[in-house]
Structures are given as structure tokens and as C-alpha cells.
Design an enzyme around this catalytic site. Structure first.
Site, PDB file in Angstrom:
ATOM      1  N   LYS A 114     -58.173  -2.279   8.401  1.00 19.03           N
ATOM      2  CA  LYS A 114     -57.132  -1.556   8.135  1.00 19.03           C
ATOM      3  C   LYS A 114     -57.329  -0.674   6.962  1.00 19.03           C
ATOM      4  CE  LYS A 114     -52.322  -4.360   8.660  1.00 19.03           C
ATOM      5  NZ  LYS A 114     -51.882  -4.984   8.515  1.00 19.03           N
ATOM      6  N   LYS A 206     -58.002  -5.647  19.193  1.00 13.37           N
ATOM      7  CA  LYS A 206     -56.811  -6.566  19.478  1.00 13.37           C
ATOM      8  C   LYS A 206     -56.072  -6.107  20.269  1.00 13.37           C
ATOM      9  CE  LYS A 206     -55.484  -7.523  15.950  1.00 13.37           C
ATOM     10  NZ  LYS A 206     -54.644  -7.797  13.986  1.00 13.37           N
ATOM     11  N   LYS A 209     -49.314  -3.041  17.758  1.00 17.59           N
ATOM     12  CA  LYS A 209     -48.718  -2.721  17.766  1.00 17.59           C
ATOM     13  C   LYS A 209     -48.707  -1.338  17.057  1.00 17.59           C
ATOM     14  CE  LYS A 209     -45.280  -6.287  15.499  1.00 17.59           C
ATOM     15  NZ  LYS A 209     -45.799  -6.889  14.181  1.00 17.59           N
TER      16      LYS A 209
END
Ligand code: TYM
Length: 344
Positions: A114, A206, A209
Site C-alpha cells: 500500500k 487483486k 476497491k
């Protein structure tokens, strides 16, 4: 000590819920309610580890709650609540910050992914997020944690934290009559055909969102047209589908779509290939569109109906928070005694 079996899981209210959240997690929560005491949490405190627009956070918290109910979770049978309303989550997370080691957190792949090169600029909350997740689970002394594959490492860290707490405070735990261990070692439940749903645009990423392309994911609130368009545009390769599972190995996009079909239909990949082996993607995609619309359409429609009634949603969350707090308060009192904090 034998612990009472209990299920806990959480979903972040950030952005749109998608097919990965549904197949990897929420659809798995539903059958568990028949067998276990279950607690399902909208983790709004996790959400703010990355800045959230306040009005949007309120809206998405209600949306995730609506999704839980629309997917079939009964708010009377299960405890459904939002994390921030039970202050003990933050309290226990602090104790766990003092139990967990920096080296353990440094190994968390999600944090590395991230933050990438911009680590210096990440919030401290994002870094210690796994301690809060351990607190979520262990506050209820939960034994089973249904999650998608991407959360496995965090659940394993929760086990490490539970184990170290049990060891560090062993004499205090024993002298208070809790036996050898105060916390259970929670087990991740990662099962089925779609534990890691991939992006529809790139089989190596993946479904998430935060992907900038809405074509990478199917949102739970997408209508039939959007679902059809996204599946038709999904990346594939030029070969027909293989007849056997082994043939999917070097073909991540094909594997992903077959896995999605299998999970939605509740069958194995091998069974899907028995039916579609040798078929062109155009044929298979049409069948997948029909199946996805049939399964997701009613959920999206129910979610849209439920969010029209925020009073009802807020009542579900308030009731769940009260029930969760009663359990959390008992755990936290015991933890304070074990650690040596004076209670008045
Ligand atoms: P979150 O909000 O990112 O995702 C919610 C659930 O959806 C699963 N999931 C997927 N499964 C399969 N394929 C995908 N592409 C996919 N994307 C997401 C996740 O694995 C998860 O089960 N840290 C957690 C929330 C959390 C939690 C907890 C979970 C906080 N406290 C305690 C369990 C127990 C998270 O960010 O999930």
C-alpha cells in the site's frame, strides 16, 4: 483451556464493495451464522488509516451494513456493529501495540504494497493497523476468522500477538484462574473457489476497491448492464477453455473467470470445465453474465432499498454495538487485571 467457538470478521467501509469482498468474505459469513455465534463488524477505525471524507465514511458505513443484511445476515442472530462505537477496540489495540514487535509489523506485505516508496508519508495508524485487527478479533476471544486470502498474514499476526500475550503474562493469567491461556489462537477460515478474486483487467492484480479502473471490478451495486459490460470486456486470452484444471495454471485471466463462475454457482473449477472445456470465451462469458446477474442482481437491489432507510440501518448498528460492548467490556476488565492496571 477450551474456548467457546466464536466467529469474528470485519469489512472496511471504503469505496464500493466488490465481487472479491462478496466471494472471499461476505458470502462465507452467511452459512456460518447457522453454526456459530458470529460478530460482523464494519471497521470504520481501520478505514481512517487512510484519509476519508467524513460524509462519505458515514455513507459507506451504512452501505456495508446494508450489504451484510442484503447478503443474508440476520441482525438479530448475529452481532452487526461499527467498530468505533465500542471503545474497547482502541484500548486493547494499545495493549497489543506494546506486545507486538516492530519486526513483526515490518514483515506485513499489505503495508509494503500500500505504501510503496512513499512509506515516510503513511499514517502511523496504517502501520499499526494489524494490532487493531488483532484487538478486533481477540476482544471477543474469537476462534474463527473468515477472510479472503489477502488477510491471512494479518490473522496469523493476531495469533502471534495472542500467543505472546499469553506467554508474557502467564503467571498473572494463571493466578486469576484463566488456565494457561487467556486468548485463543484464532484460525483464519479461507475456503472455496474464490479466496483471491483478481482484477478483470489484469489477472496478476487483486480485485480491489482502490483500482482506478471501475472495469477492473464488479461492484455489488452494479446493475445488470454494468455487470454484462464488465464481464464482456474482461481480459482473456485467445485459446478456448481447457478441459482440465491443470490447463488453467498458466492462464491467470481464464483461471479467475472460471473461479468466479465456480464460486457463484457453488461448484468446483473441474465441474465448470466439464461443462465449458473447449468452449470459446464468448460462450463462457455469456453464461457467466447470466449467472452473475442472477446472483448479484437481487443483492444490489436489496442494498439500494436498505440504504434508503438510514434510521433502520443505524438502529441495527446501535443494537449490535450494545451487544458487542457487553462482551468487550468483560474482556477488557480481565485484560486490565492481567496487565496490572488498577481498576476503580
Ligand atoms: P477489506 O475491507 O479490505 O476486505 C473485506 C474482506 O474481503 C476480502 N477481500 C477479498 N477476497 C477475495 N478476493 C479479493 N480480491 C478480495 N478483496 C478483499 C478480504 O480478505 C476481507 O476478508 N483488515 C480487513 C478488515 C478487518 C478484519 C478485522 C477482518 C479489520 N479487522 C478482523 C477480519 C477480522 C480488511 O481490510 O478487509
Amino acid at each position: 483451556m477450551a474456548f467457546k467457538e466464536r466467529v469474528f470478521s470485519g469489512v472496511q467501509p471504503t469505496g464500493n464493495l466488490h465481487l472479491g469482498n462478496y466471494l472471499g468474505a461476505i458470502s462465507k459469513f452467511v452459512p456460518l451464522q447457522e453454526k456459530y455465534d458470529c460478530i460482523y463488524c464494519v471497521v470504520d477505525m481501520h478505514a481512517i488509516t487512510v484519509w476519508q471524507d467524513p460524509a462519505e465514511l458515514t455513507k459507506t458505513t451504512r452501505e456495508v451494513t446494508a450489504a451484510f443484511i442484503a447478503c443474508g445476515l440476520d441482525p438479530d442472530k448475529n452481532i452487526i456493529f461499527n467498530q468505533s462505537q465500542v471503545a474497547e477496540h482502541a484500548e486493547l489495540a494499545w495493549v497489543f501495540n506494546c506486545v507486538a514487535r516492530i519486526g513483526w509489523l515490518n514483515r506485513m506485505t499489505q503495508f509494503k504494497e500500500k505504501t510503496g516508496k512513499d512509506r515516510e508519508n503513511a499514517s502511523v495508524g496504517l502501520y499499526v493497523y494489524p494490532s487493531l485487527m488483532a484487538a478486533d478479533i481477540l476482544l471477543y476471544r474469537a476462534t474463527h476468522v473468515p477472510v479472503g486470502e489477502d488477510q491471512k498474514q494479518h490473522v496469523e499476526l493476531s495469533r502471534d500477538i495472542a500467543q505472546k500475550f499469553n506467554n508474557d503474562f502467564a503467571p498473572s493469567i494463571q493466578s486469576r484462574g484463566y488456565g494457561d491461556a487467556f486468548f485463543p489462537l484464532p484460525e483464519p477460515l479461507i475456503q472455496g473457489q474464490a479466496t483471491r478474486v483478481m482484477s478483470l483487467r489484469d489477472g496478476s492484480k487483486k480485485m480491489s476497491k482502490s483500482d482506478p479502473s471501475d472495469y477492473s471490478r464488479i461492484n455489488l451495486t452494479d446493475d445488470a448492464d454494468a455487470i454484462a459490460q464488465k464481464i464482456r470486456k474482461a481480459k482473456t486470452d485467445p485459446e478456448p477453455l481447457p478441459g482440465e484444471e491443470k490447463g488453467l495454471e498458466p492462464r491467470p485471466e481464464a483461471d479467475n473467470l472460471v473461479g468466479i463462475y465456480a464460486a457463484l454457482q457453488g461448484i468446483s473449477r473441474a465441474e465448470v470445465l466439464k461443462e465449458f472445456g473447449g468452449a470459446q470465451f464468448s460462450t463462457f462469458k455469456s453464461a457467466l453474465v447470466d449467472l452473475a446477474v442472477a446472483k448479484l442482481g437481487p443483492i444490489g437491489a436489496e442494498m439500494k432499498k436498505l440504504v434508503q432507510d438510514p434510521v433502520y440501518i443505524d438502529k441495527v448498528l446501535a443494537n449490535g454495538s450494545e451487544r458487542a460492548q457487553a462482551i468487550a467490556a468483560d474482556t477488557m476488565k480481565a485484560v486490565k487485571d492481567i496487565v496490572g492496571f488498577i481498576r476503580h
